[in-house]
Motif scaffolding. Structure first.
Motif, PDB file in Angstrom:
ATOM      1  N   GLN A   1       0.832  -1.202   0.000  1.00  0.00           N
ATOM      2  CA  GLN A   1       0.000   0.000   0.000  1.00  0.00           C
ATOM      3  C   GLN A   1       0.869   1.256   0.000  1.00  0.00           C
ATOM      4  O   GLN A   1       0.622   2.202  -0.758  1.00  0.00           O
ATOM      5  N   LEU A   2       1.898   1.260   0.852  1.00  0.00           N
ATOM      6  CA  LEU A   2       2.779   2.422   0.963  1.00  0.00           C
ATOM      7  C   LEU A   2       3.502   2.723  -0.351  1.00  0.00           C
ATOM      8  O   LEU A   2       3.748   3.887  -0.680  1.00  0.00           O
ATOM      9  N   LYS A   3       3.804   1.686  -1.096  1.00  0.00           N
ATOM     10  CA  LYS A   3       4.537   1.897  -2.356  1.00  0.00           C
ATOM     11  C   LYS A   3       3.643   2.459  -3.453  1.00  0.00           C
ATOM     12  O   LYS A   3       4.131   2.848  -4.509  1.00  0.00           O
ATOM     13  N   GLN A   4       2.334   2.513  -3.160  1.00  0.00           N
ATOM     14  CA  GLN A   4       1.408   3.153  -4.084  1.00  0.00           C
ATOM     15  C   GLN A   4       1.187   4.633  -3.714  1.00  0.00           C
ATOM     16  O   GLN A   4       0.587   5.388  -4.461  1.00  0.00           O
ATOM     17  N   GLU A   5       1.679   5.028  -2.538  1.00  0.00           N
ATOM     18  CA  GLU A   5       1.452   6.378  -2.044  1.00  0.00           C
ATOM     19  C   GLU A   5       2.555   7.343  -2.472  1.00  0.00           C
ATOM     20  O   GLU A   5       3.675   6.929  -2.805  1.00  0.00           O
ATOM     21  N   LYS A   6       2.225   8.621  -2.408  1.00  0.00           N
ATOM     22  CA  LYS A   6       3.214   9.661  -2.655  1.00  0.00           C
ATOM     23  C   LYS A   6       3.701  10.163  -1.299  1.00  0.00           C
ATOM     24  O   LYS A   6       2.940  10.721  -0.516  1.00  0.00           O
ATOM     25  N   ILE A   7       4.977   9.930  -1.032  1.00  0.00           N
ATOM     26  CA  ILE A   7       5.561  10.233   0.277  1.00  0.00           C
ATOM     27  C   ILE A   7       6.355  11.538   0.205  1.00  0.00           C
ATOM     28  O   ILE A   7       7.191  11.720  -0.693  1.00  0.00           O
TER      29      ILE A   7
ATOM     30  N   TYR B   1       1.520  10.728   9.198  1.00  0.00           N
ATOM     31  CA  TYR B   1       2.938  11.090   9.334  1.00  0.00           C
ATOM     32  C   TYR B   1       3.657  10.096  10.243  1.00  0.00           C
ATOM     33  O   TYR B   1       3.027   9.361  11.008  1.00  0.00           O
ATOM     34  N   THR B   2       4.960  10.104  10.171  1.00  0.00           N
ATOM     35  CA  THR B   2       5.779   9.209  10.976  1.00  0.00           C
ATOM     36  C   THR B   2       5.965   9.753  12.392  1.00  0.00           C
ATOM     37  O   THR B   2       5.892  10.945  12.633  1.00  0.00           O
ATOM     38  N   GLY B   3       6.253   8.836  13.310  1.00  0.00           N
ATOM     39  CA  GLY B   3       6.663   9.233  14.652  1.00  0.00           C
ATOM     40  C   GLY B   3       5.535   9.543  15.610  1.00  0.00           C
ATOM     41  O   GLY B   3       4.391   9.131  15.436  1.00  0.00           O
ATOM     42  N   SER B   4       5.881  10.322  16.636  1.00  0.00           N
ATOM     43  CA  SER B   4       4.971  10.613  17.736  1.00  0.00           C
ATOM     44  C   SER B   4       3.863  11.583  17.336  1.00  0.00           C
ATOM     45  O   SER B   4       4.034  12.402  16.432  1.00  0.00           O
TER      46      SER B   4
ATOM     47  N   PHE C   1      20.172   0.951   6.464  1.00  0.00           N
ATOM     48  CA  PHE C   1      19.517   2.259   6.553  1.00  0.00           C
ATOM     49  C   PHE C   1      18.198   2.260   5.792  1.00  0.00           C
ATOM     50  O   PHE C   1      17.187   2.769   6.273  1.00  0.00           O
ATOM     51  N   SER C   2      18.190   1.676   4.613  1.00  0.00           N
ATOM     52  CA  SER C   2      16.974   1.621   3.804  1.00  0.00           C
ATOM     53  C   SER C   2      15.884   0.812   4.507  1.00  0.00           C
ATOM     54  O   SER C   2      14.701   1.183   4.482  1.00  0.00           O
ATOM     55  N   GLU C   3      16.263  -0.281   5.135  1.00  0.00           N
ATOM     56  CA  GLU C   3      15.297  -1.105   5.883  1.00  0.00           C
ATOM     57  C   GLU C   3      14.777  -0.344   7.106  1.00  0.00           C
ATOM     58  O   GLU C   3      13.599  -0.451   7.450  1.00  0.00           O
ATOM     59  N   LEU C   4      15.647   0.430   7.737  1.00  0.00           N
ATOM     60  CA  LEU C   4      15.247   1.212   8.908  1.00  0.00           C
ATOM     61  C   LEU C   4      14.175   2.239   8.544  1.00  0.00           C
ATOM     62  O   LEU C   4      13.132   2.316   9.202  1.00  0.00           O
ATOM     63  N   VAL C   5      14.425   3.037   7.508  1.00  0.00           N
ATOM     64  CA  VAL C   5      13.438   4.065   7.148  1.00  0.00           C
ATOM     65  C   VAL C   5      12.144   3.437   6.635  1.00  0.00           C
ATOM     66  O   VAL C   5      11.056   3.988   6.826  1.00  0.00           O
ATOM     67  N   THR C   6      12.249   2.256   6.032  1.00  0.00           N
ATOM     68  CA  THR C   6      11.043   1.534   5.616  1.00  0.00           C
ATOM     69  C   THR C   6      10.223   1.118   6.832  1.00  0.00           C
ATOM     70  O   THR C   6       8.991   1.271   6.853  1.00  0.00           O
ATOM     71  N   GLN C   7      10.900   0.621   7.873  1.00  0.00           N
ATOM     72  CA  GLN C   7      10.200   0.211   9.097  1.00  0.00           C
ATOM     73  C   GLN C   7       9.533   1.400   9.778  1.00  0.00           C
ATOM     74  O   GLN C   7       8.414   1.304  10.284  1.00  0.00           O
ATOM     75  N   ILE C   8      10.209   2.544   9.789  1.00  0.00           N
ATOM     76  CA  ILE C   8       9.630   3.750  10.397  1.00  0.00           C
ATOM     77  C   ILE C   8       8.373   4.162   9.636  1.00  0.00           C
ATOM     78  O   ILE C   8       7.359   4.540  10.237  1.00  0.00           O
ATOM     79  N   LEU C   9       8.426   4.065   8.314  1.00  0.00           N
ATOM     80  CA  LEU C   9       7.263   4.403   7.491  1.00  0.00           C
ATOM     81  C   LEU C   9       6.122   3.421   7.742  1.00  0.00           C
ATOM     82  O   LEU C   9       4.949   3.814   7.851  1.00  0.00           O
ATOM     83  N   LEU C  10       6.451   2.138   7.855  1.00  0.00           N
ATOM     84  CA  LEU C  10       5.424   1.125   8.156  1.00  0.00           C
ATOM     85  C   LEU C  10       4.760   1.389   9.515  1.00  0.00           C
ATOM     86  O   LEU C  10       3.553   1.202   9.663  1.00  0.00           O
TER      87      LEU C  10
ATOM     88  N   VAL D   1       1.752   3.631   9.637  1.00  0.00           N
ATOM     89  CA  VAL D   1       0.462   3.024   9.284  1.00  0.00           C
ATOM     90  C   VAL D   1      -0.157   2.396  10.531  1.00  0.00           C
ATOM     91  O   VAL D   1      -1.321   2.623  10.855  1.00  0.00           O
ATOM     92  N   LYS D   2       0.656   1.651  11.279  1.00  0.00           N
ATOM     93  CA  LYS D   2       0.141   0.923  12.433  1.00  0.00           C
ATOM     94  C   LYS D   2      -0.192   1.840  13.599  1.00  0.00           C
ATOM     95  O   LYS D   2      -1.211   1.702  14.256  1.00  0.00           O
TER      96      LYS D   2
END
Length: 323
Positions: free
Chosen positions: A15-21, A99-102, A307-316, A319-320
């Motif tokens: 789903q995220l890969k269909q979005e404009k980030i 958005y990401t984070g808190s 690093f790429s996996e880290l920012v992907t996890q933060i983006l995921l 969603v949660k």
């Protein structure tokens, strides 16, 4: 349960890969230069992972442009005021953009060093003795008494700045007066914290996990802005050299501090161990530095995440956590 969780994660990723980030970076805070570097690194990492990414400097582009550009989700890479203190988070919620984070409360409380310390104390979490100085009542204060009450040496910290900006140590009345005047240039409230003799550590938080701890070592008086971003003599130890039991303790304490301020998604908790071996919480960072050599990426690398996996996890997690 594991298969269901993996399926849900794969679905969210698709789903995220269909979005404009949009990666929001730069801004107008005292940490602008650090944010520019973080944003560029994050955008590169997300693009490498296959996301549709746009870099937006909030100093140059109004937030309403997120709507005209049809941005679906924001990765916040703004450090300090206007990005890490709940203001941006509130604006994004008003615009209806995830958005990401808190969230607003967690961002605001974590950014405020004074309120964070008060929360740590209320939750019976270990933190060094402290006092609060307000600019309006500065001249009425007995600096000699404050210094004596806090053990004769203190760390002076503007309440709402990051990256050690405006911080100084003081052990004489003259030094304290000068440090307070300097700190008041950044904030009307200043935290005075009893000096902690001992090593400094940081623990990155990703979701509900604490990543491997890092010990910072600098020949400077303390881990200041220069030690963080300019010095070539600062050393970062990961593994941090603690016993397994001690590292488990520091991780558990960091998660408690992170949860106490209402932080969410990802971040970093800084703490020190005093000369008696007692942990002392310093602060919670909800948008810590994110260049490829910053502390959170270092901890993630030790955990096995690129690093790429880290920012992907933060983006995921965005969603949660916002459901």
């Amino acid at each position: 349960m594991v298969k269901a969780s993996q399926s849900s994660s794969a679905s969210s990723l698709a789903q995220l890969k269909q979005e404009k980030i949009a990666v929001l970076y730069g801004g107008t805070s005292a940490e602008r230069e650090v944010s520019l570097n973080s944003g560029q690194a994050i955008a590169k990492g997300l693009q490498y992972a296959g996301f549709d990414v746009t870099l937006i400097d909030t100093k140059l582009v109004p937030l309403t442009d997120l709507l005209t550009q049809k941005i679906d989700r924001v990765f916040i890479a703004l450090h300090g005021r206007g990005g890490e203190d709940g203001c941006l988070q509130g604006a994004l919620e008003y615009l209806g953009i995830p958005y990401t984070g808190s969230t607003v409360l967690g961002s605001s409380l974590s950014m405020d060093k004074i309120r964070s310390k008060q929360i740590f104390k209320a939750c019976d979490l270990p933190t060094a003795p402290f006092a609060v100085v307000d600019k309006a009542h500065f001249e009425e204060l007995s600096l000699e008494s404050v210094l004596a009450d806090l053990g004769g040496k203190v760390m002076v910290k503007p309440a709402n700045e990051g990256s050690s900006i405006g911080m100084a140590q003081a052990q004489t009345v003259e030094q304290l007066g000068n440090a307070l005047i300097e700190a008041f240039g950044f904030d009307h409230e200043v935290l005075l914290e009893a000096w902690i003799d001992g090593p400094e550590y940081t623990v990155a938080i990703l979701g509900d996990k604490a990543l491997p701890a890092i010990r910072m070592e600098t020949p400077r008086e303390f881990y200041d802005y220069e030690a963080k971003y300019q010095s070539t003599s600062t050393q970062y130890h990961c593994p941090c050299g603690l016993s397994e039991a001690d590292e488990s303790e520091i991780k558990a304490l960091s998660i408690k501090a992170f949860n106490a301020t209402g932080a969410q998604g990802w971040g970093r908790v800084d703490l020190m161990r005093n000369s008696l071996g007692v942990w002392q919480l310093l602060e919670v960072n909800t948008v810590p530095g994110m260049t490829e050599t910053s502390l959170v990426p270092k901890a993630a690398d030790a955990f096995g995440l690129s690093f790429s996996e880290l920012v992907t996890q933060i983006l995921l997690l965005s969603v949660k956590d916002k459901r």
